[in-house]
Design an enzyme around this catalytic site. Structure first.
Site, short mmCIF file in Angstrom:
data_model
loop_
_atom_site.label_atom_id
_atom_site.label_comp_id
_atom_site.label_asym_id
_atom_site.label_seq_id
_atom_site.Cartn_x
_atom_site.Cartn_y
_atom_site.Cartn_z
N ASN A 1 2.40 -20.38 18.77
CA ASN A 1 2.36 -19.82 20.13
C ASN A 1 2.12 -20.94 21.13
O ASN A 1 2.06 -22.11 20.75
CB ASN A 1 1.29 -18.73 20.24
CG ASN A 1 -0.07 -19.27 19.88
OD1 ASN A 1 -0.60 -20.17 20.54
ND2 ASN A 1 -0.64 -18.76 18.79
N PRO B 1 -6.11 -12.92 8.13
CA PRO B 1 -7.47 -12.39 8.32
C PRO B 1 -7.90 -12.60 9.76
O PRO B 1 -7.44 -13.53 10.42
CB PRO B 1 -8.32 -13.24 7.37
CG PRO B 1 -7.50 -14.46 7.09
CD PRO B 1 -6.07 -14.08 7.26
N ILE C 1 -10.38 -14.02 12.01
CA ILE C 1 -11.44 -15.02 11.82
C ILE C 1 -12.73 -14.60 12.50
O ILE C 1 -13.81 -14.58 11.90
CB ILE C 1 -10.97 -16.40 12.35
CG1 ILE C 1 -9.74 -16.85 11.56
CG2 ILE C 1 -12.09 -17.43 12.28
CD1 ILE C 1 -9.04 -18.06 12.12
N PHE D 1 -12.42 -14.22 22.55
CA PHE D 1 -11.55 -14.19 23.72
C PHE D 1 -10.62 -12.99 23.56
O PHE D 1 -10.39 -12.53 22.45
CB PHE D 1 -10.71 -15.48 23.81
CG PHE D 1 -11.36 -16.55 24.63
CD1 PHE D 1 -12.52 -17.18 24.21
CD2 PHE D 1 -10.80 -16.96 25.85
CE1 PHE D 1 -13.13 -18.16 24.96
CE2 PHE D 1 -11.39 -17.95 26.62
CZ PHE D 1 -12.55 -18.55 26.18
N LYS E 1 -11.93 -4.72 21.88
CA LYS E 1 -12.11 -5.85 20.95
C LYS E 1 -13.59 -6.20 20.79
O LYS E 1 -14.04 -6.52 19.69
CB LYS E 1 -11.33 -7.09 21.44
CG LYS E 1 -9.85 -6.98 21.13
CD LYS E 1 -9.04 -8.14 21.66
CE LYS E 1 -7.56 -7.85 21.40
NZ LYS E 1 -6.64 -8.70 22.12
#
Ligand code: PMT
Length: 438
Positions: A228, A325, A327, A345, A359
């Protein structure tokens, strides 16, 4: 709210500002509690406040004349308003109405109380009180955020039945709770002598901070990968800010073209699996873990041993991806007392706050830095960024701090300072939750 006390108000020079809301009647009890706790209290009332409670009541309770006007020659002859602003070690406004908050957020000095606030450089607290719809109005919330940016600590508001018959957030905290919050906050400040005001850099000496930065690369074959646009600038700025505050800093970095900030220990990784391994190792003795890396959510199920050849018969190539996964969630899933303070973030392109709060909860984070990566000139690859910081606050609302667009180096400093302050608030004062709640 617990009634634990952690510091003393003995001898503290408090300027109690009262603005014009129905909760002003509670300020008499508040003045009494402050006096009882040993503070020196002087009261300033706005014109609106005097419609709800008589200055004489406050004068009787504090034993000091109450100031109400900026242009009062007699009062000015006693102690001029600048002298009064210098006298105050702490300004506490309770109740703080929507109007007063708006005037302070604008930097106005159109009456004695707002003038004193502009002229004073000490510690500032306010207990907002207003109708729930007024509190929820975007203009008030924006003013609250701006005031927090200026260094005001917001105590409350509470939620519940309101004098007007509504139910919701906007009630002034009870005087006992205000005093308790003040004591909690002052003891935090007292335990950090190098951090005398909310706008000063926090002290991170003795802390170990681990930060992930940059993108991950998920190989497809020996020459290709999925990745990205993360440049690593945000994560590296965080590492720099953390080391400047005296922390031991580990930077787990995906492939980027940036110099390592002096004093930072850098661990280079490529894929999400490598980043996870390095993160788990580092988290063991970290006080704060910040996941700023843009980790690829998926990787190729099979990495081709040789370069994938272009087929002359097929127009399409199908790749099967499997989930990487998570992290940060892996670090955060350990028991709270055996894991670092975890800051994630959230890179979003819409519904910033809603997705970030999701989140924060779902990944069991302590704090989240939400950035809108659809804004031109901000986010991925840019030198500037803006962020909304959210953490678990009071029952009425999450703690929040909105940071306007600014260079990533400056933004990083605010994020690190907030994380350090939240860490010490969580460690030492689990009941002190509302210092930056809006
Ligand atoms: O590097 P720059 O060019 O300076 O750009 C900065 C940035 C935009 C990359 C940065 O500010 C940012 O938003 N980083 C997080 C990017 C991201 O992956 O966001 P997310 O909303 O998809 O992930 C949420 C959180 O989970 C993040 O803390 C992320 O590190 C973490 N995560 C995500 C997936 C995964 N498999 N493991 C994770 O730990």
């Amino acid at each position: 709210m617990s009634q634990r006390t952690h510091a003393s108000l003995m001898g503290t020079r408090i300027l109690l500002g009262i603005s014009g809301g129905i909760a002003a009647y509670k300020s008499a009890h508040l003045a009494r509690l402050l006096k009882k706790a040993g503070a020196e209290v002087r009261v300033v009332m706005t014109e609106g406040a005097q419609a709800f409670i008589a200055p004489l009541t406050l004068q009787a309770l504090t034993g000091e004349p109450v100031r109400t006007s900026l242009l009062d020659p007699e009062a000015e002859a006693g102690m001029g308003h600048i002298e009064l602003a210098r006298w105050a070690e702490l300004i506490l406004i309770a109740p703080a109405t929507a109007d007063l908050m708006a005037r302070l957020a604008q930097g106005q000095a159109d009456d004695l109380l707002t003038t004193l606030c502009l002229a004073n450089d000490a510690q500032w607290f306010m207990a907002p009180a207003m109708n729930q719809a007024m509190w929820r109005h975007p203009a008030t919330l924006e003013n609250a955020r701006r005031l927090q940016d200026y260094g005001w600590r917001l105590l409350g508001p509470d939620a519940g039945d309101q004098a007007c018959g509504d139910v919701g957030p906007g009630r002034m905290l009870e005087p006992e709770a205000i005093v308790n919050e003040l004591l909690c906050d002052l003891s935090k400040t007292a335990s950090k002598p190098s951090d005398p005001s909310p706008n000063h850099a926090a002290d991170a000496s003795g802390l170990t901070i681990t930060i992930t930065a940059g993108p991950t690369r998920e190989p497809l074959d020996p020459v290709r990968y999925l990745s990205n646009h993360s440049s690593g600038k945000m994560g590296y700025a965080l590492a720099q800010a953390a080391v400047e505050r005296g922390a031991r800093v580990r930077l787990i970095s995906g492939p980027v073209a940036l110099e390592t900030p002096p004093g930072v220990e850098r661990v280079d990784v490529e894929s999400a699996l490598e980043m996870l391994e390095a993160a788990q190792k580092a988290a063991v003795d970290s006080d704060i873990f910040i996941g700023c890396a843009a980790v690829a959510d998926y990787r190729a199920e099979q990495i081709a041993e040789h370069k994938i050849k272009k087929s002359s018969d097929e127009d399409a190539l199908t790749l099967r991806l499997v989930k990487n996964p998570d992290i940060i969630a892996t670090i955060a899933e350990n028991a709270v007392n055996s894991r670092p303070f975890v800051v994630g973030f959230a890179a979003e392109t819409r519904d910033l706050e809603r997705y970030a709060l999701d989140k924060l909860t779902r990944k069991q984070l302590d704090m989240i830095v939400a950035n809108d990566v659809s804004q031109p000139g901000l986010g991925f690859g840019a030198d500037e960024n803006a962020a909304l910081l959210l953490w678990h606050g009071s029952e009425a609302a999450p703690g929040r701090l909105e940071l306007s667009p600014q260079p990533k180096t400056m933004l990083a400093a605010r994020i690190i300072d907030t994380a350090i302050k939240r860490l010490s608030a969580t460690d030492e004062h689990p009941s002190c939750t509302s210092s930056q709640v809006t």
